[in-house]
Design a protein around this motif. Structure first.
Motif, PDB file in Angstrom:
ATOM      1  N   CYS A  21      49.716  42.742  38.097  1.00 11.94           N
ATOM      2  CA  CYS A  21      49.780  43.068  39.524  1.00 11.94           C
ATOM      3  C   CYS A  21      50.015  41.826  40.371  1.00 11.94           C
ATOM      4  O   CYS A  21      50.594  41.891  41.443  1.00 11.94           O
ATOM      5  CB  CYS A  21      48.532  43.811  39.971  1.00 11.94           C
ATOM      6  N   THR A  22      49.535  40.698  39.919  1.00 13.82           N
ATOM      7  CA  THR A  22      49.860  39.447  40.600  1.00 13.82           C
ATOM      8  C   THR A  22      50.255  38.448  39.534  1.00 13.82           C
ATOM      9  O   THR A  22      49.842  38.561  38.381  1.00 13.82           O
ATOM     10  CB  THR A  22      48.668  38.887  41.393  1.00 13.82           C
ATOM     11  N   LYS A  23      51.010  37.431  39.939  1.00 13.85           N
ATOM     12  CA  LYS A  23      51.522  36.493  38.936  1.00 13.85           C
ATOM     13  C   LYS A  23      51.243  35.051  39.327  1.00 13.85           C
ATOM     14  O   LYS A  23      50.880  34.760  40.460  1.00 13.85           O
ATOM     15  CB  LYS A  23      53.033  36.697  38.773  1.00 13.85           C
ATOM     16  N   GLY A  24      51.421  34.172  38.372  1.00 16.44           N
ATOM     17  CA  GLY A  24      51.242  32.749  38.634  1.00 16.44           C
ATOM     18  C   GLY A  24      49.839  32.304  38.256  1.00 16.44           C
ATOM     19  O   GLY A  24      48.911  33.099  38.237  1.00 16.44           O
ATOM     20  N   TRP A  25      49.696  31.019  37.948  1.00 14.66           N
ATOM     21  CA  TRP A  25      48.390  30.546  37.458  1.00 14.66           C
ATOM     22  C   TRP A  25      47.314  30.689  38.508  1.00 14.66           C
ATOM     23  O   TRP A  25      46.151  30.913  38.209  1.00 14.66           O
ATOM     24  CB  TRP A  25      48.485  29.099  36.953  1.00 14.66           C
ATOM     25  N   LYS A  26      47.704  30.604  39.774  1.00 10.77           N
ATOM     26  CA  LYS A  26      46.688  30.707  40.820  1.00 10.77           C
ATOM     27  C   LYS A  26      46.075  32.096  40.845  1.00 10.77           C
ATOM     28  O   LYS A  26      44.903  32.260  41.157  1.00 10.77           O
ATOM     29  CB  LYS A  26      47.323  30.419  42.179  1.00 10.77           C
ATOM     30  N   TRP A  28      45.311  33.732  38.477  1.00  6.23           N
ATOM     31  CA  TRP A  28      44.242  33.767  37.470  1.00  6.23           C
ATOM     32  C   TRP A  28      43.101  32.829  37.861  1.00  6.23           C
ATOM     33  O   TRP A  28      41.945  33.216  37.796  1.00  6.23           O
ATOM     34  CB  TRP A  28      44.795  33.380  36.089  1.00  6.23           C
ATOM     35  N   ALA A  29      43.467  31.632  38.269  1.00  5.01           N
ATOM     36  CA  ALA A  29      42.425  30.637  38.538  1.00  5.01           C
ATOM     37  C   ALA A  29      41.498  31.077  39.667  1.00  5.01           C
ATOM     38  O   ALA A  29      40.322  30.746  39.667  1.00  5.01           O
ATOM     39  CB  ALA A  29      43.054  29.296  38.859  1.00  5.01           C
ATOM     40  N   PHE A  30      42.014  31.791  40.635  1.00  9.26           N
ATOM     41  CA  PHE A  30      41.189  32.199  41.765  1.00  9.26           C
ATOM     42  C   PHE A  30      40.916  33.695  41.772  1.00  9.26           C
ATOM     43  O   PHE A  30      40.530  34.259  42.784  1.00  9.26           O
ATOM     44  CB  PHE A  30      41.832  31.781  43.090  1.00  9.26           C
ATOM     45  N   THR A  31      41.148  34.335  40.642  1.00 13.26           N
ATOM     46  CA  THR A  31      40.964  35.774  40.618  1.00 13.26           C
ATOM     47  C   THR A  31      39.498  36.145  40.775  1.00 13.26           C
ATOM     48  O   THR A  31      38.611  35.399  40.373  1.00 13.26           O
ATOM     49  CB  THR A  31      41.470  36.358  39.287  1.00 13.26           C
ATOM     50  N   LEU A  32      39.248  37.277  41.408  1.00 13.87           N
ATOM     51  CA  LEU A  32      37.880  37.771  41.461  1.00 13.87           C
ATOM     52  C   LEU A  32      37.744  39.014  40.596  1.00 13.87           C
ATOM     53  O   LEU A  32      36.701  39.654  40.566  1.00 13.87           O
ATOM     54  CB  LEU A  32      37.492  38.105  42.911  1.00 13.87           C
ATOM     55  N   ASP A  33      38.809  39.341  39.874  1.00  8.62           N
ATOM     56  CA  ASP A  33      38.812  40.543  39.055  1.00  8.62           C
ATOM     57  C   ASP A  33      37.976  40.324  37.795  1.00  8.62           C
ATOM     58  O   ASP A  33      38.232  39.403  37.019  1.00  8.62           O
ATOM     59  CB  ASP A  33      40.266  40.870  38.692  1.00  8.62           C
ATOM     60  N   HIS A  34      37.000  41.184  37.589  1.00 10.23           N
ATOM     61  CA  HIS A  34      36.106  41.001  36.437  1.00 10.23           C
ATOM     62  C   HIS A  34      36.853  41.010  35.125  1.00 10.23           C
ATOM     63  O   HIS A  34      36.462  40.328  34.177  1.00 10.23           O
ATOM     64  CB  HIS A  34      35.034  42.093  36.444  1.00 10.23           C
TER      65      HIS A  34
END
Ligand code: HEM
Ligand SMILES: [Cu+2]
Lengths: 567, 378
Positions: A21-26, A28-34
């Protein structure tokens, strides 16, 4: 199989899922998805496992001959310390709760996320920092040679990187507290509508019990490690006998955390096994409330037995007797679980796929590990067995045979949910076989050695023990191979495996009602509340690819009450 | 079988509920969010209590095993300063509670005022603590390994110390607050100039907060002089004539070293390994040392058990950890203050004030235990 257009109508098949649903390392690095945090944790603990596993193989290679010169004594000490510290603090404690639990728990509750997503991410970053500090002990060139237990007074006197390592463990403690606190609140406040406590999957109960321990025990480790750091830098005289301190006090503090911590390691594993046994027998779990309450009983009783690690430390006889007695009582709830699993298997329609193979291995290995704990809890035998390979074998049976096995089983079970792709079951089972046999070959001889007096943590040994050590070393490599194979099977399937349906194993708990991979919000429609262990009265709706209560089934579309799926 | 609504495909969750401005996406309602936060903060407080519990256990053990050490040691703690700080913290808990009330009623202005008072109390507490710490460091009352009681107050060497007749240590402890104060004043002027009114207000409040520290220092010094100042310094000067070099083992790890500076003959009778023997004392004070006038509050160092230092190890660990919690609390309060200025609190949204309030009461409560345990031993 449901055709795409029907699914589209019912669920609205997501074009996007949490992975894309979203892309790029950011993202992932700032994801709040459990789910993403759980995956990052999974990657993290895997790295820790491989690192510490390599240390273990180096140790085992050194021990192949009794007068080996492969490592100096000093290096040997450092190697087993780092192996233990990284395995315990960076791998096994976060493994099931923070990686698997993070992904699965909110979905089992029909929730969109854990209660505190930011704290969840913070927990992961603390894990990275803490692990980094542990490893800084190596990178600083000083190493660490105290054993994972950091016993005083040696840890005060040694010049190795005790401060880095204890600080790392301190930080990892907070990482663990964050996870536990989050789970407690999540289970309390975010359950699906009408999902009562006794409608929860047992994995949730076990994570809840684990979280209680994490929240109650870990702060004590935190302050203990801070005091150790203060002792080392300022010589405050609390633990250091040179300044009037009491080194045994450190042992008490340490085990007040670390015994409960062994239940932080095993309880989530038991939860995983409860899920697997029930799903792959397609049978209601036997004695639900006994399993649920035994988790809580273990969590609470676990706080009262720490003294069994100190039978030879000179604590008073009365205290020793009490600790021994309570240690025996802890074995009861553990045994309750084992019997309930066996009773669940009885007359179930058992599917021997990879997760189930791991689950069955778990029961066998945990059985041995737990029973040998009783030998150690008995005073007369422990005096002889304490600090021998018998103890080493005991805790490896429960930690590797128990927790690691359950982790692998759980990963294989939920893998198709996470990635939407299926693995090669045959190779998975080969991996399981290698793990199981390699494991037994490694650690069974250690019981024999230990009971014959081979002390732990020694770089060399009497020639009479050589054959056992050699068996053990060979076993360790087989075990390593098994883990590596499983790893390859899993990674390959995540990337290339055939697409699978949303509920390929016909499980009834809520997380299987999401698509595979799940949507960012977990569920596209509010999940239908089901009984996670009811494979009899609930019906399997082919179209929804899920179990639903009979009264909700559309009589035209529901398969008739089915005979066992797996035959 | 209870079931949530099943086949309705509501693609947009956000329309379903009245998602207020501050409700996170994964919560269904403001109530669920509040309950989660509340349970979360209570659990956090439990971890805090357990975190301190290690030190309380260490305290209890050493006190039961060596009660004499605690009796000898507590006279060095100034009850009046401790009492003053207790009152300051209790008062801050009151203003905090009032702040929570104001937030619950959505009165942002009142809330911000109460929070500001709470923050000032907090820094004042730290100021008084700084006076206490520096006074002890001056006298050589340090952790076990560095404990070196002399009563001699070294003459200040820093310019400010000389000018104000205060300890060098106190000067050092004021450096960071002074820099912060200057920073906040400058920041408030700048924000005023660039027309950031709210920010300027915030910076002024921070400056007032930090001033509380200096208020605490002044009040602390006044209290200190009133309660022990005069007599204390006489003793100090008497003793200063024959400096007692006690337990000068800051660097060396060898207990034998403790005695090197004293009467060698007497030292020879003390050996390592006798540590558990609590009859043993700091040093063999020469007989003529009796000239110095000691009293209940200024005991002869040579009569002290060598483990008095352990009491102070525990004292510094406990009060130091508590002070760190106060500082963390101030940061949290500052954040609340900022949000009050922005007018965030409403009758249906005041969770953060409530949570920080609970934390603040706990920090207060811990002090309520520390005060009698450390200061009021008799
Ligand atoms: C079934 C109940 C269990 C009993 C009665 C039990 C009993 C014991 C006893 C008495 C010892 C001390 C042996 C000694 O040092 O002389 C011990 C050591 C240990 N046990 Fe268990 N145990 C049990 C389950 C577990 C589980 C589930 C785990 C972890 C998942 C575990 C991990 C450990 C570890 C890590 C040590 C050794 C720590 C060290 O000295 O480095 N045990 N156990
Ligand atoms: Cu134990």
């Amino acid at each position: 199989m449901v055709d795409a257009s029907t699914r589209q109508k019912l669920f609205g098949t997501p074009e996007t899922n949490f992975l894309n649903c979203t892309k790029g390392w950011k993202s992932w690095a700032f994801t709040l998805d459990h789910k993403r945090i759980g995956i990052m944790y999974l990657i993290g603990v895997t790295i820790a496992l491989f690192l510490a596993g390599v240390f273990a193989l180096v140790l085992r290679s050194h021990l192949f001959t009794f007068d080996s010169k492969m490592l100096t004594d000093d290096m040997y000490n450092q190697m087993f310390t780092l192996h233990g510290a990284v395995m315990v603090f960076s791998f096994i404690i976060p493994s099931i709760p923070a990686a698997l639990g993070n992904i699965v728990l909110p979905m089992m509750l029909g929730a969109k996320d854990v209660a505190f997503p930011r704290m969840n991410l913070a927990s992961f970053y603390l894990w990275i920092i803490g692990t980094g500090c542990l490893l800084a002990a190596i990178l600083s060139g000083k190493g660490l040679d105290t054993g994972w237990t950091f016993y005083t007074p040696y840890s005060i006197d040694t010049n190795t990187g005790v401060i880095y390592a204890t600080f790392g463990a301190f930080i990892l403690g907070f990482s663990s507290i964050f996870t536990g606190l989050n789970f407690l609140v999540t289970v309390n406040t975010m359950r699906a509508k009408n999902q009562g406590w006794f409608k929860l999957p047992l994995f949730v109960w076990s994570l809840y019990a684990t979280a209680i321990i994490q929240v109650l025990a870990t702060p004590v480790l935190g302050i203990t490690l801070l005091m150790l750091i203060a002792e080392k830098t300022l010589h405050i005289g609390i633990f250091d006998p040179k300044y009037g301190g009491d080194p045994v006090l450190f042992q008490h503090f340490f085990w007040f955390y670390s015994h409960p911590a062994v239940y932080i390691m095993i309880l989530p594993a038991m939860g995983v096994i409860s899920e697997l046994i029930s799903v792959y027998s397609q049978k209601r779990i036997f004695g639900y409330s006994f399993i649920a309450f035994s988790s809580v009983a273990i969590a609470l009783l676990g706080f009262l037995v720490w003294g069994h690690h100190m039978f030879t430390s000179g604590q008073s006889l009365v205290v020793t007797l009490i600790f021994s007695a309570i240690t025996f009582t802890v074995a009861i709830p553990s045994a309750v679980k084992v019997f309930n699993w066996l009773a669940t298997l009885y007359k179930g329609s058992i599917l021997l796929n990879t997760p189930m193979c791991y689950a069955l291995s778990f029961i066998f290995l945990f059985g041995i590990g737990g029973l040998t704990g009783l030998f150690l809890g008995a005073l007369s035998t422990d005096i002889h067995l304490h600090d021998t390979y018998f103890v080493v074998a005991h805790f490896h049976f429960v930690m590797v045979g128990g927790t690691l096995t359950a982790l692998l089983g759980g990963v294989f079970h939920w893998w198709p949910k996470i990635w939407g792709r299926m693995y090669n079951d045959f190779l998975g089972r080969v991996g399981c076989f290698l793990v199981f046999s390699g494991f037994n070959l490694t650690f069974f001889p250690q019981f024999v050695m230990g009971s014959r007096g081979m002390p732990r943590r020694y770089a060399s040994y009497d020639p009479e023990f050589q054959i056992f050590h050699q068996l053990s070393t060979v076993g360790a490599f087989v075990l390593g191979l098994g883990i590596l194979l499983s790893f390859v099977v899993l990674v390959y399937s995540a990337l290339r495996g055939p697409r699978c349906s949303s509920n390929p194993f016909r499980a009834a708990s809520l997380e299987w009602q999401s698509s595979s991979p799940p949507d960012f919000h977990n569920f596209i429609h509010t999940p239908v509340l089901t009984d996670p262990y009811d494979f009899e009265t609930q019906v399997y709706d082919e179209e929804l690819d899920t179990y639903i209560p009979r009264e909700f089934a559309n009589p035209d579309k529901v398969a008739p009450r089915k005979e066992p799926v797996h035959h | 079988m209870a079931v949530a609504d099943s086949h309705d495909t509501h693609d947009d969750h956000h329309d379903l509920h009245d998602h207020g401005e501050f409700i996170a996406h994964h919560f269904d309602s403001a109530e669920q969010q509040f309950d989660s936060g509340k349970l979360g903060i209570w659990l956090f407080l439990v971890t805090e209590i357990l975190f301190f519990s290690g030190l309380f256990v260490a305290y209890t053990l050493y006190r039961t095993n060596h009660p004499e050490v605690f009796e000898q040691a507590h006279v060095f703690l100034n009850k009046y300063l401790g009492g003053l700080n207790t009152i300051v913290l209790l008062f801050s808990s009151l203003t905090m509670a009032l702040g929570v009330r104001a937030a619950q009623l959505g009165r942002n202005k009142n809330c911000s005022i109460y929070i500001l008072i709470t923050m000032v109390c907090a820094t004042m507490f730290l100021g008084v603590k700084a006076v206490e710490y520096s006074h002890k460091w001056d006298m050589g009352i340090l952790v076990r390994s560095a404990f070196n009681l002399t009563y001699t107050h070294p003459t200040p060497t820093t310019e400010i110390g000389k000018a104000l007749h205060i300890s060098d240590y106190l000067v050092y402890l004021c450096v960071v607050p002074a820099l912060l104060l200057a920073g906040f004043i400058v920041a408030s002027v700048i924000s005023k100039l660039i027309n950031k009114g709210t920010l300027a207000k915030f910076m002024i409040a921070m400056a007032i907060t930090v001033s509380g520290y200096f208020l605490g220092v002044c009040v602390g010094i006044i209290f200190m002089n009133a309660t022990e100042g005069e007599t204390g310094s006489t003793h100090a000067s008497v003793i200063a004539e024959q400096p007692l070099m006690l337990l000068a083992s800051t660097q060396d790890d060898h207990a034998e070293g403790d005695h090197d500076d004293h009467d060698k003959a007497a030292a020879a009778s003390n050996h390592e390994g006798e540590h558990s023997d609590h009859e043993e004392h700091f040093g063999s004070h020469p007989a003529d040392g009796g000239e110095a006038s000691f009293d209940a509050h200024h005991p002869d160092p040579s009569t002290l058990s060598r483990d008095v230092g352990i009491f102070f190890s525990i004292y510094y660990c406990m009060t130091g950890l508590h002070a760190i919690h106060i500082i963390a609390g101030i940061i949290a309060l500052a954040w609340l203050y900022w949000r009050s200025l922005l007018g965030h609190w409403r009758t249906d949204y005041f969770g953060p004030v409530d949570y920080v309030g609970l934390y603040w009461h706990l920090v207060d409560l811990i002090w309520i235990y520390l005060f009698p345990l450390l200061y009021l031993i008799d």
